[in-house]
Each structure stands twice: as structure tokens, then as C-alpha cells.
Design a protein around this motif. Structure first.
Motif, PDB file in Angstrom:
ATOM      1  N   PHE A 177      -0.775  -9.159  -4.035  1.00 57.02           N
ATOM      2  CA  PHE A 177      -2.069  -8.465  -4.019  1.00 57.02           C
ATOM      3  C   PHE A 177      -2.815  -8.695  -5.338  1.00 57.02           C
ATOM      4  CE2 PHE A 177       0.641  -5.440  -1.397  1.00 57.02           C
ATOM      5  CZ  PHE A 177       0.260  -6.006  -0.186  1.00 57.02           C
ATOM      6  N   THR A 178      -3.856  -9.510  -5.281  1.00 54.25           N
ATOM      7  CA  THR A 178      -4.583  -9.908  -6.490  1.00 54.25           C
ATOM      8  C   THR A 178      -5.997  -9.341  -6.452  1.00 54.25           C
ATOM      9  OG1 THR A 178      -3.270 -11.929  -6.487  1.00 54.25           O
ATOM     10  CG2 THR A 178      -5.172 -11.902  -7.931  1.00 54.25           C
ATOM     11  N   ASN A 179      -6.435  -8.848  -7.596  1.00 52.87           N
ATOM     12  CA  ASN A 179      -7.697  -8.128  -7.713  1.00 52.87           C
ATOM     13  C   ASN A 179      -8.897  -9.086  -7.658  1.00 52.87           C
ATOM     14  OD1 ASN A 179      -9.606  -6.210  -8.226  1.00 52.87           O
ATOM     15  ND2 ASN A 179      -9.028  -5.911 -10.379  1.00 52.87           N
ATOM     16  N   THR A 180      -9.223  -9.545  -6.442  1.00 62.61           N
ATOM     17  CA  THR A 180     -10.383 -10.417  -6.219  1.00 62.61           C
ATOM     18  C   THR A 180     -11.185  -9.858  -5.048  1.00 62.61           C
ATOM     19  OG1 THR A 180      -9.374 -11.814  -4.539  1.00 62.61           O
ATOM     20  CG2 THR A 180      -8.972 -12.434  -6.842  1.00 62.61           C
ATOM     21  N   SER A 185     -12.398  -6.292  -0.565  1.00 60.31           N
ATOM     22  CA  SER A 185     -13.115  -6.010   0.683  1.00 60.31           C
ATOM     23  C   SER A 185     -12.409  -4.927   1.505  1.00 60.31           C
ATOM     24  CB  SER A 185     -13.259  -7.293   1.511  1.00 60.31           C
ATOM     25  OG  SER A 185     -11.984  -7.807   1.837  1.00 60.31           O
ATOM     26  N   TYR A 186     -11.137  -4.622   1.186  1.00 58.95           N
ATOM     27  CA  TYR A 186     -10.424  -3.552   1.897  1.00 58.95           C
ATOM     28  C   TYR A 186     -10.884  -2.162   1.461  1.00 58.95           C
ATOM     29  CZ  TYR A 186      -7.013  -7.015   3.563  1.00 58.95           C
ATOM     30  OH  TYR A 186      -6.404  -8.078   4.167  1.00 58.95           O
ATOM     31  N   GLY A 187     -11.500  -2.051   0.263  1.00 60.74           N
ATOM     32  CA  GLY A 187     -11.975  -0.751  -0.207  1.00 60.74           C
ATOM     33  C   GLY A 187     -11.000  -0.070  -1.149  1.00 60.74           C
ATOM     34  N   GLY A 188     -11.545   0.879  -1.964  1.00 59.76           N
ATOM     35  CA  GLY A 188     -10.816   1.498  -3.067  1.00 59.76           C
ATOM     36  C   GLY A 188      -9.509   2.169  -2.689  1.00 59.76           C
ATOM     37  N   ALA A 189      -9.520   2.988  -1.613  1.00 57.65           N
ATOM     38  CA  ALA A 189      -8.311   3.743  -1.247  1.00 57.65           C
ATOM     39  C   ALA A 189      -7.195   2.783  -0.854  1.00 57.65           C
ATOM     40  CB  ALA A 189      -8.628   4.687  -0.096  1.00 57.65           C
ATOM     41  N   LEU A 191      -6.822  -0.246  -1.892  1.00 53.24           N
ATOM     42  CA  LEU A 191      -6.340  -0.951  -3.093  1.00 53.24           C
ATOM     43  C   LEU A 191      -5.320  -0.112  -3.852  1.00 53.24           C
ATOM     44  CD1 LEU A 191      -9.498  -2.697  -4.587  1.00 53.24           C
ATOM     45  CD2 LEU A 191      -7.838  -3.552  -2.954  1.00 53.24           C
ATOM     46  N   GLU A 192      -5.599   1.202  -3.951  1.00 52.67           N
ATOM     47  CA  GLU A 192      -4.640   2.097  -4.623  1.00 52.67           C
ATOM     48  C   GLU A 192      -3.312   2.096  -3.899  1.00 52.67           C
ATOM     49  OE1 GLU A 192      -5.862   6.123  -5.496  1.00 52.67           O
ATOM     50  OE2 GLU A 192      -7.753   5.350  -6.281  1.00 52.67           O
ATOM     51  N   HIS A 193      -3.374   2.095  -2.585  1.00 49.96           N
ATOM     52  CA  HIS A 193      -2.138   2.075  -1.794  1.00 49.96           C
ATOM     53  C   HIS A 193      -1.377   0.766  -2.047  1.00 49.96           C
ATOM     54  CE1 HIS A 193       0.733   2.395   1.388  1.00 49.96           C
ATOM     55  NE2 HIS A 193       0.284   1.270   1.936  1.00 49.96           N
ATOM     56  N   LEU A 194      -2.104  -0.351  -2.027  1.00 54.18           N
ATOM     57  CA  LEU A 194      -1.441  -1.653  -2.224  1.00 54.18           C
ATOM     58  C   LEU A 194      -0.781  -1.701  -3.609  1.00 54.18           C
ATOM     59  CD1 LEU A 194      -4.062  -4.086  -0.632  1.00 54.18           C
ATOM     60  CD2 LEU A 194      -1.924  -3.251   0.362  1.00 54.18           C
ATOM     61  N   ALA A 195      -1.499  -1.187  -4.632  1.00 56.08           N
ATOM     62  CA  ALA A 195      -0.926  -1.186  -5.989  1.00 56.08           C
ATOM     63  C   ALA A 195       0.361  -0.361  -6.026  1.00 56.08           C
ATOM     64  CB  ALA A 195      -1.952  -0.636  -6.979  1.00 56.08           C
ATOM     65  N   SER A 196       0.406   0.723  -5.254  1.00 57.11           N
ATOM     66  CA  SER A 196       1.586   1.603  -5.267  1.00 57.11           C
ATOM     67  C   SER A 196       2.801   0.944  -4.617  1.00 57.11           C
ATOM     68  CB  SER A 196       1.269   2.925  -4.560  1.00 57.11           C
ATOM     69  OG  SER A 196       1.277   2.726  -3.147  1.00 57.11           O
ATOM     70  N   LEU A 197       2.587  -0.163  -3.892  1.00 56.95           N
ATOM     71  CA  LEU A 197       3.705  -0.865  -3.243  1.00 56.95           C
ATOM     72  C   LEU A 197       4.408  -1.822  -4.203  1.00 56.95           C
ATOM     73  CD1 LEU A 197       1.978  -1.833   0.150  1.00 56.95           C
ATOM     74  CD2 LEU A 197       3.501   0.105  -0.300  1.00 56.95           C
ATOM     75  N   LEU A 198       3.824  -2.008  -5.401  1.00 61.63           N
ATOM     76  CA  LEU A 198       4.359  -3.002  -6.338  1.00 61.63           C
ATOM     77  C   LEU A 198       5.105  -2.325  -7.483  1.00 61.63           C
ATOM     78  CD1 LEU A 198       1.285  -5.418  -6.479  1.00 61.63           C
ATOM     79  CD2 LEU A 198       3.277  -5.505  -4.978  1.00 61.63           C
ATOM     80  N   THR A 199       6.144  -2.981  -7.967  1.00 55.64           N
ATOM     81  CA  THR A 199       7.011  -2.374  -8.983  1.00 55.64           C
ATOM     82  C   THR A 199       6.259  -2.022 -10.265  1.00 55.64           C
ATOM     83  OG1 THR A 199       7.592  -4.579  -9.725  1.00 55.64           O
ATOM     84  CG2 THR A 199       9.126  -3.516  -8.205  1.00 55.64           C
ATOM     85  N   GLN A 200       5.151  -2.724 -10.537  1.00 60.54           N
ATOM     86  CA  GLN A 200       4.408  -2.454 -11.768  1.00 60.54           C
ATOM     87  C   GLN A 200       3.288  -1.447 -11.548  1.00 60.54           C
ATOM     88  OE1 GLN A 200       5.468  -4.345 -14.680  1.00 60.54           O
ATOM     89  NE2 GLN A 200       7.113  -4.755 -13.219  1.00 60.54           N
ATOM     90  N   GLY A 201       3.096  -0.995 -10.310  1.00 64.89           N
ATOM     91  CA  GLY A 201       2.106   0.036 -10.008  1.00 64.89           C
ATOM     92  C   GLY A 201       0.670  -0.396 -10.226  1.00 64.89           C
TER      93      GLY A 201
END
Ligand SMILES: NC(=O)c1ccc[n+]([C@@H]2O[C@H](COP(=O)([O-])OP(=O)(O)OC[C@H]3O[C@@H](n4cnc5c(N)ncnc54)[C@H](OP(=O)(O)O)[C@@H]3O)[C@@H](O)[C@H]2O)c1
Length: 236
Positions: A177-180, A185-189, A191-201
Motif C-alpha cells: 500500500f503506497t501513498n499515491t 482514490s479509496y478515501g481517507g478512512a 487509507l487509515e485501515h490499510l495502514a493499520s494492516l502493516l507492521t509499521q502502522g
């Protein structure tokens, strides 16, 4: 004359935005000349922009002529296949047209561009494919994109075998999941969910994928590899 990175030219698709633009900037910072292929121009001073729409099956004639105008007969090139179309649709609803559109841009265009550039690639050149975590696995509702990214992994492996002995190396760099714009285009909420799936948050920054591509260009030891750049998924 090769730059400190040993590469004369970066030829990149989709350098107008996101990972492609970050990669163009990374190579340009070492003095590498940049040639970009996309629909929109690349916002990078000194870079050469060649208009290309890979959805149009006739793109290769004009692009081939323009590349010949800008490149010498032989040079150390790093060719980065980065442009992609994020086609949506599940296996239960996908049309043949939607599948063809995605495969045309994401899988067929890289193979055709290889044919245009291979005759100019001197030893020390590289062909790097930007795949995805979806080159390994699948998620719901993106069947055509997933097909196209798996196909890219196959094309990379075929490239490694078919170019054996030519001292041109290849790899498939697979971002998570890369911030481009493609992800935003998926929207803010979301993106927060996707970030929470990664070990680095957090999401990956495009510059981190650019750095991985830059490393791959200068290190033939990775020839034939799938390189996962996903910040570590948290296992369920
Ligand atoms: N962002 C992520 O989370 C993520 C995750 C895994 C893999 N990736 C992969 O990373 C690569 C770059 O994606 P990104 O996130 O940087 O996306 P992006 O910001 O949306 O950029 C996509 C690039 O592809 C180009 N492109 C799209 N359709 C094209 C067409 N028909 N002809 C020519 N160029 C076209 C666009 O240029 P124009 O619009 O100017 O034509 C743009 O420069 C892609 O291969 C993508 O699959 C991204």
C-alpha cells in the motif's frame, strides 16, 4: 558517459505521477537522463516526455520513432515498466473488454516496449517491472488487475531466461500500500485501515519504492527476483 550509478538513461512508463515520478527524481538526482512515457507530462525539469497511451493498441509506432530520436544506438538503459491501470471488477462480473483493457496497459505494453528498446540496451542495462503484492496473492473485486500483475511476474521470469548471457538483468519490484493517487482514490478512512494492516502502522511512501528500484538497477545479483516491498503485513 555513464553516471555514478552506471546508467546512462532511465526510460520509465508512468513517470507523470506517484511511484514513477519519485523514481524519475531518484535517478535524475544522480545525473541519469530521464525519458518518460505517459499521457500527462512529467513534472521534472530536464526530463524528456514522450506522449504514450498504452490503452491505444497503435501506440508503439510513434513511441518507437520518438525513442529513436532521443536515444543512441547503444547505451546503458534502465527500463522501468511502471504505468498501470487499476481495473475493478470481480470474476463474477468481469467483461472481456475490461480484462483486455487492463492486460493491454499492464502486461502487453511492457512486452512491446521491451521489443522496441532491447536492440539499444548495452551490457549493464536492466529491465525492472513494477508488480504488486497482487503479483503473489489476490483480493476481492480486482480480477483483471490481479491477472495482469501475475502476468508481469511471468514476463519478468521469461525475461531473465531469454536474456541469459547478455548481461542485462531484470526483477519485479512488488509494492504494497503506497501513498499515491492510485491508493488515495479509496478515501481517507480506507487509507487509515490499510495502514493499520502493516507492521509499521503507516503507508509506504513512493520514494521508498523508488529507492528499491534504484538499488535493483545497480545490482545484477537480484536478476530474476520478485522483490516484495510491502512494509510487512500483519498476519491474522
Ligand atoms: N499505490 C499502490 O498502493 C500500489 C500498490 C502496488 C502496486 N502499485 C503499482 O505501482 C505502479 C505505479 O502506481 P502508482 O501508485 O504510482 O499510481 P498513479 O499515481 O496512479 O500513477 C499511475 C501512472 O500510470 C500512468 N498510466 C496509467 N494509465 C496509462 C495509460 N493508458 N498510458 C500511459 N500511462 C498510463 C499514469 O500516467 P498518465 O495518467 O499521465 O498517463 C501515471 O503516471 C503501478 O504499476 C501500480 O500497479 C501501486
Amino acid at each position: 558517459m555513464a553516471t555514478p550509478a552506471g546508467i546512462d538513461y532511465l526510460v520509465i512508463t508512468g513517470g507523470s505521477a506517484g511511484i514513477g515520478l519519485a523514481t524519475a527524481r531518484r535517478f535524475a538526482a544522480t545525473g541519469t537522463r530521464v525519458i518518460n512515457l505517459s499521457r500527462q507530462p512529467i513534472p521534472l525539469e530536464g526530463a524528456i516526455h514522450i506522449h504514450a497511451d498504452f490503452a491505444d493498441p497503435t501506440w508503439a509506432d510513434a513511441v518507437g520513432t520518438a525513442l529513436a530520436d532521443h536515444l543512441p544506438d547503444s547505451a546503458r538503459l534502465c527500463l522501468v515498466h511502471n504505468a498501470a491501470h487499476k481495473g475493478a471488477g470481480s470474476t463474477t462480473e468481469l467483461t472481456a473488454e475490461a480484462m483486455r483493457a487492463c492486460l493491454e496497459i499492464n502486461s502487453v505494453a511492457p512486452a512491446v516496449l521491451n521489443l522496441l528498446l532491447l536492440p539499444r540496451m548495452a551490457p549493464g542495462s536492466s529491465i525492472l517491472y513494477v508488480g504488486s503484492t497482487l503479483s503473489y496473492r489476490a483480493t476481492r473485486g480486482m480480477a483483471a488487475y490481479i491477472m495482469s500483475k501475475h502476468a508481469l511476474a511471468g514476463l519478468m521470469r521469461a525475461t531473465a531466461q531469454d536474456l541469459a548471457g547478455q548481461r542485462i538483468h531484470t526483477a519485479c519490484i512488488c509494492p504494497g500500500f503506497t501513498n499515491t493517487e492510485m491508493l488515495r482514490s479509496y478515501g481517507g478512512a480506507a487509507l487509515e485501515h490499510l495502514a493499520s494492516l502493516l507492521t509499521q502502522g503507516r503507508l509506504i511512501e513512493p520514494e521508498e519504492i523508488a529507492e528499491t528500484l534504484f538499488y535493483a538497477a545497480g545490482n545484477p545479483v537480484i536478476n530474476g527476483s520478485m522483490i516484495l516491498a510491502e512494509l510487512g503485513f500483519i498476519e491474522p
